[in-house]
Design a protein around this motif. Structure first.
Motif, short mmCIF file in Angstrom:
data_model
loop_
_atom_site.label_atom_id
_atom_site.label_comp_id
_atom_site.label_asym_id
_atom_site.label_seq_id
_atom_site.Cartn_x
_atom_site.Cartn_y
_atom_site.Cartn_z
N VAL A 42 0.86 -1.19 0.00
CA VAL A 42 0.00 0.00 0.00
C VAL A 42 0.89 1.24 0.00
N SER A 43 0.65 2.14 -0.94
CA SER A 43 1.36 3.42 -0.98
C SER A 43 0.42 4.51 -0.51
N PHE A 44 0.91 5.36 0.39
CA PHE A 44 0.10 6.42 0.97
C PHE A 44 0.62 7.77 0.48
N GLY A 45 -0.17 8.46 -0.30
CA GLY A 45 0.17 9.81 -0.73
C GLY A 45 -0.47 10.81 0.21
N PHE A 91 4.76 -1.14 2.57
CA PHE A 91 4.08 0.16 2.54
C PHE A 91 5.11 1.27 2.40
N ASP A 92 4.67 2.38 1.83
CA ASP A 92 5.53 3.56 1.75
C ASP A 92 4.67 4.81 1.76
N PHE A 93 5.35 5.95 1.95
CA PHE A 93 4.67 7.24 2.04
C PHE A 93 5.34 8.24 1.10
N TYR A 94 4.56 9.13 0.54
CA TYR A 94 5.11 10.19 -0.28
C TYR A 94 4.17 11.40 -0.19
N GLU A 95 4.65 12.55 -0.60
CA GLU A 95 3.83 13.75 -0.58
C GLU A 95 3.06 13.85 -1.89
N SER A 105 -5.90 15.00 3.80
CA SER A 105 -6.32 14.07 2.75
C SER A 105 -5.18 13.14 2.37
N ALA A 106 -5.57 12.03 1.75
CA ALA A 106 -4.58 11.04 1.33
C ALA A 106 -5.06 10.29 0.11
N ARG A 107 -4.11 9.82 -0.66
CA ARG A 107 -4.37 8.90 -1.76
C ARG A 107 -3.78 7.55 -1.37
N LEU A 108 -4.60 6.52 -1.34
CA LEU A 108 -4.16 5.18 -0.98
C LEU A 108 -4.18 4.30 -2.22
N THR A 109 -3.03 3.76 -2.57
CA THR A 109 -2.92 2.87 -3.73
C THR A 109 -2.61 1.47 -3.24
N PHE A 110 -3.57 0.58 -3.43
CA PHE A 110 -3.44 -0.80 -2.98
C PHE A 110 -2.97 -1.67 -4.15
#
Length: 220
Positions: A42-45, A91-95, A105-110
């Motif tokens: 899962v990537s969390f923007g 999992f990772d995080f980015y702006e 707010s966030a964008r979650l890419t599964f």
């Protein structure tokens, strides 16, 4: 002013913040239900305040906890990274640039085990409340505070009538309905909020409709 006791007192939660922690966990939990596990990654923007101050409020840990299915008052939220690694979830995080969205707010890419993916954007709007703004590019905007059906369908005449017919036959009253499409004659996403829970048998009837692609049920 239209303010509820819930908004004043705040939700039952593991802190420190109802918007940055509890709301983030709830957003991720609902998003994971929509995307449907298992997931490989899962990537969390993160956008706005989530990106700027989220780490100090535990937003990153809350988001991972939500994906794992932890509720907002779960004491394991602070150790969610370890639980995710033990479960084999990357999992990772980015702006992220989510211009025009709420500051939390966030964008979650599964990414699923079969390589397919699902992208969900949403916001934590205060007091632990959320809005799911989009699913795979379809405008949705629902709060997941009532029983909700998410139906992906072909954009052809009669589909909405067939869906509402199945619900009517099973005495399910529609409170709110919103349909979104990217192009005419392609595919559409229908968000239906109902007054009562949608049981598994009703979901099966909806899945069996010729022009319905998939049905996701969120019962609260």
């Amino acid at each position: 002013m239209d303010i509820s006791v819930f908004q004043v007192a705040g939700p039952v939660m593991t802190g420190p913040s109802s918007s940055h922690t509890a709301g983030a966990a709830r957003l991720a939990r609902i998003a994971a239900n929509i995307a449907r596990p298992p997931f490989a990654k899962v990537s969390f923007g993160l956008f706005g305040s989530f990106a700027e101050t989220g780490r100090g409020h535990g937003t990153d840990k809350a988001l991972v906890a939500g994906v794992l299915g932890f509720y907002e008052d779960d004491e394991r939220i602070g150790d969610s990274f370890s639980y995710a690694r033990n479960a084999g979830l990357a999992f990772d995080f980015y702006e992220a640039d989510l211009e025009g969205m709420h500051e939390n707010s966030a964008r979650l890419t599964f990414t699923k085990n079969d390589g397919s993916s699902c992208e969900i954007t949403g916001s934590s709007v205060g007091g632990g409340r959320i809005l799911v703004k989009s699913i795979d590019g379809f405008d949705t905007e629902f709060a997941a505070e009532t029983n909700t059906l998410i139906v992906f369908q072909k954009d052809v005449p009669g589909v909405i009538s067939e869906i509402s017919g199945v619900l009517a036959q099973n005495k399910i009253n529609i409170a709110v309905m919103k349909v979104s499409r990217k192009e005419r004659g392609g595919f559409a996403c229908c968000i239906i909020e109902t007054d009562s829970a949608v049981e598994a048998g009703i979901k099966e009837k909806l899945d069996a409709l010729a022009n319905v692609i998939s049905v996701i049920v969120i019962n609260v």
